[in-house]
Design an enzyme around this catalytic site. Structure first.
Site, mmCIF file in Angstrom:
data_model
loop_
_atom_site.group_PDB
_atom_site.id
_atom_site.type_symbol
_atom_site.label_atom_id
_atom_site.label_comp_id
_atom_site.label_asym_id
_atom_site.label_seq_id
_atom_site.Cartn_x
_atom_site.Cartn_y
_atom_site.Cartn_z
ATOM 1 N N CYS A 112 -4.049 18.920 -7.316
ATOM 2 C CA CYS A 112 -5.229 18.276 -6.707
ATOM 3 C C CYS A 112 -6.330 19.273 -6.371
ATOM 4 O O CYS A 112 -7.469 18.878 -6.126
ATOM 5 C CB CYS A 112 -4.828 17.506 -5.460
ATOM 6 S SG CYS A 112 -3.613 16.238 -5.809
ATOM 7 N N HIS A 251 -10.649 16.081 -0.706
ATOM 8 C CA HIS A 251 -9.723 15.461 -1.652
ATOM 9 C C HIS A 251 -9.303 14.102 -1.112
ATOM 10 O O HIS A 251 -8.974 13.959 0.067
ATOM 11 C CB HIS A 251 -8.502 16.366 -1.837
ATOM 12 C CG HIS A 251 -7.414 15.719 -2.627
ATOM 13 N ND1 HIS A 251 -7.652 15.099 -3.841
ATOM 14 C CD2 HIS A 251 -6.088 15.571 -2.383
ATOM 15 C CE1 HIS A 251 -6.514 14.608 -4.303
ATOM 16 N NE2 HIS A 251 -5.559 14.880 -3.442
ATOM 17 N N ASN A 281 -5.855 8.177 -5.324
ATOM 18 C CA ASN A 281 -5.800 9.635 -5.437
ATOM 19 C C ASN A 281 -5.868 10.006 -6.923
ATOM 20 O O ASN A 281 -4.920 9.757 -7.665
ATOM 21 C CB ASN A 281 -4.490 10.118 -4.801
ATOM 22 C CG ASN A 281 -4.314 11.614 -4.874
ATOM 23 O OD1 ASN A 281 -5.035 12.305 -5.594
ATOM 24 N ND2 ASN A 281 -3.342 12.119 -4.128
HETATM 25 O O1 UT7 Z 1 -2.705 14.623 -3.474
HETATM 26 C C1 UT7 Z 1 -1.347 14.868 -3.439
HETATM 27 C C2 UT7 Z 1 -0.892 14.986 -2.040
HETATM 28 N N1 UT7 Z 1 -0.194 13.815 -1.602
HETATM 29 C C3 UT7 Z 1 -0.530 13.184 -0.482
HETATM 30 O O2 UT7 Z 1 -1.486 13.502 0.148
HETATM 31 C C4 UT7 Z 1 0.361 12.129 0.031
HETATM 32 C C5 UT7 Z 1 0.618 12.357 1.480
HETATM 33 N N2 UT7 Z 1 1.488 11.338 2.039
HETATM 34 C C6 UT7 Z 1 1.064 10.093 2.286
HETATM 35 O O3 UT7 Z 1 -0.067 9.746 2.012
HETATM 36 C C7 UT7 Z 1 2.020 9.162 3.004
HETATM 37 O O4 UT7 Z 1 3.145 9.895 3.419
HETATM 38 C C8 UT7 Z 1 2.487 7.962 2.130
HETATM 39 C C9 UT7 Z 1 1.333 6.991 1.971
HETATM 40 C C10 UT7 Z 1 2.978 8.450 0.800
HETATM 41 C C11 UT7 Z 1 3.623 7.214 2.830
HETATM 42 O O5 UT7 Z 1 3.216 6.826 4.123
HETATM 43 P P1 UT7 Z 1 4.152 7.125 5.384
HETATM 44 O O6 UT7 Z 1 3.508 6.510 6.541
HETATM 45 O O7 UT7 Z 1 4.394 8.602 5.421
HETATM 46 O O8 UT7 Z 1 5.448 6.318 5.021
HETATM 47 P P2 UT7 Z 1 6.949 6.831 4.899
HETATM 48 O O9 UT7 Z 1 7.117 7.613 3.640
HETATM 49 O O10 UT7 Z 1 7.366 7.472 6.183
HETATM 50 O O11 UT7 Z 1 7.685 5.480 4.746
HETATM 51 C C12 UT7 Z 1 7.664 4.507 5.784
HETATM 52 C C13 UT7 Z 1 8.366 3.256 5.281
HETATM 53 C C14 UT7 Z 1 9.674 3.534 4.563
HETATM 54 O O12 UT7 Z 1 10.579 2.495 4.894
HETATM 55 P P3 UT7 Z 1 11.755 2.735 5.958
HETATM 56 O O13 UT7 Z 1 12.546 3.888 5.416
HETATM 57 O O14 UT7 Z 1 11.046 3.062 7.240
HETATM 58 O O15 UT7 Z 1 12.470 1.435 5.948
HETATM 59 C C15 UT7 Z 1 9.296 3.424 3.115
HETATM 60 O O16 UT7 Z 1 10.389 3.051 2.311
HETATM 61 O O17 UT7 Z 1 7.525 2.594 4.320
HETATM 62 C C16 UT7 Z 1 8.273 2.332 3.141
HETATM 63 N N3 UT7 Z 1 7.379 2.368 1.990
HETATM 64 C C17 UT7 Z 1 6.697 1.298 1.565
HETATM 65 N N4 UT7 Z 1 6.661 0.032 1.995
HETATM 66 C C18 UT7 Z 1 5.850 -0.817 1.342
HETATM 67 C C19 UT7 Z 1 7.053 3.439 1.214
HETATM 68 N N5 UT7 Z 1 6.181 3.046 0.272
HETATM 69 C C20 UT7 Z 1 5.954 1.729 0.457
HETATM 70 C C21 UT7 Z 1 5.133 0.791 -0.190
HETATM 71 N N6 UT7 Z 1 5.129 -0.468 0.285
HETATM 72 N N7 UT7 Z 1 4.376 1.106 -1.247
#
Ligand code: UT7
Length: 324
Positions: A112, A251, A281
């Protein structure tokens, strides 16, 4: 002598994938995606469309805005991790397509941060004698996305942005760019297969190792910290404060990251260019795409102080300050 940006351009493919479309593909919801990321839709390439196609269209617009012919270019750098193929470089394909007959060409992979890394090189090359350098950030993230993995498939999109860099006659232009890398965190975002460590095979395809894997939550925390640190670094280096910055082009990964960074820096979110709601992204394309939109919308004006900051796989992080 400074270098400066002489023209900007961008291109996104026509096909739109909305959150409602994703609801039909994986167990997710529009409200989860909007709340957790800020993304509402993203663009995807059509059949037969590849990274160099997007890059070429963005490049042609940047050249037109700069009032230059492709034949005047000395160098083309494409920041990408999703080039048309491992060989030849996507930059060489662009070079041929736009008719940049004199230009050297190569790709740069800093994920990125690819555009900001490439801009730093262009800045150095112009300061040491090259006249015109074309810098492109272009990605087809959909080609490395596992469309059955809800953790990643809601995040990414395809697109391209480009700038032409040349000499500045005055004090304006690129003031400084600061680059960083830390392989200790290499496992946070990776495409494990298809390279020399795990060459592509039937087994790797079955295991889906050709797709991007991300530890989202850990990446999020590092992203906020590195963005904050790198903004502070570039501002301190140039003896300016957040109050002096007119436009922040970060970004575009997640609106919550941008809000957290703005809050930590005590920086008004209104000064931040945000287009991730429409494009998701787009990795190395995200900053030049947002920058071009801001220029075309009149948000970036002559004399403005423009701040860039990126982070991504590697890990890499980078920042830059431009007097427009
Ligand atoms: O440019 C490259 C760099 N990358 C980034 O900047 C990404 C940085 N990270 C993020 O933007 C966030 O961490 C995400 C958007 C990827 C995820 O958000 P989060 O608030 O960190 O969610 P999480 O990974 O802690 O997951 C929370 C819950 C999980 O369920 P449980 O385990 O709590 O039951 C996930 O399984 O949300 C669930 N989950 C979803 N639910 C619905 C993960 N993806 C999804 C989804 N829809 N698409």
């Amino acid at each position: 002598m400074n270098s400066r940006i002489l023209g900007t351009g961008s291109y996104v493919p026509d096909r739109i994938l909305t959150n409602a479309d994703l609801e039909k593909m994986v167990e997710t919801s529009d409200s989860w995606i909007v709340e957790r990321t800020g993304i509402r839709e993203r663009r995807l390439v059509g059949p037969g469309e590849a990274c160099s196609d997007l890059a070429t269209k963005a490049a042609e617009k940047a050249l037109a805005q700069a009032g230059l012919q492709a034949s005047q270019l000395d160098l083309i750098i494409v920041g990408t991790c999703t080039g048309d193929s491992p060989l030849p470089s996507t930059a060489c394909l662009v070079q041929q397509r736009i008719g940049a007959t004199r230009a050297a060409a190569f790709d740069l992979n800093a994920a990125c941060c690819g555009f900001v890394y490439a801009l730093a090189l262009a800045n150095s090359y112009v300061k040491t004698g090259l006249r015109y350098v074309l810098v492109i950030g272009a990605e087809v993230m959909s080609s490395i996305t596992d469309w059955t993995d809800r953790n990643t498939c809601v995040l990414f999109g395809d697109g391209a942005g480009a700038v032409v860099v040349g000499k500045s006659e005055g004090e304006d232009g690129i003031l400084s760019i600061h680059l960083h890398g830390d392989g200790d965190h290499a496992e946070l975002i990776q495409v494990p297969g298809g390279g020399s460590r795990i060459p592509a095979s039937e087994d790797t395809l079955n295991a889906k190792l050709q797709f991007v894997k991300m530890k989202g939550n850990e990446t999020f925390k590092v992203a906020v910290k590195t963005m904050e640190d790198s903004v502070n670094e570039v501002l301190t280096f140039n003896h300016v404060s957040t109050d002096d910055v007119d436009v922040f082009v970060p970004h575009q990964a997640n609106i919550r990251i941008l809000k957290a960074v703005a809050q930590r820096l005590k920086f008004p979110l209104e000064k931040t260019v945000v287009n991730l709601d429409r494009f998701g992204n787009t990795s190395a394309a995200s900053i030049p795409l947002a920058l071009d939109e801001a220029v075309l919308a009149g948000r970036v004006r002559q004399g403005n102080l423009v701040l860039l900051a990126a982070f991504g796989a590697g890990l890499t992080w980078a920042s830059g300050l431009i007097r427009w």
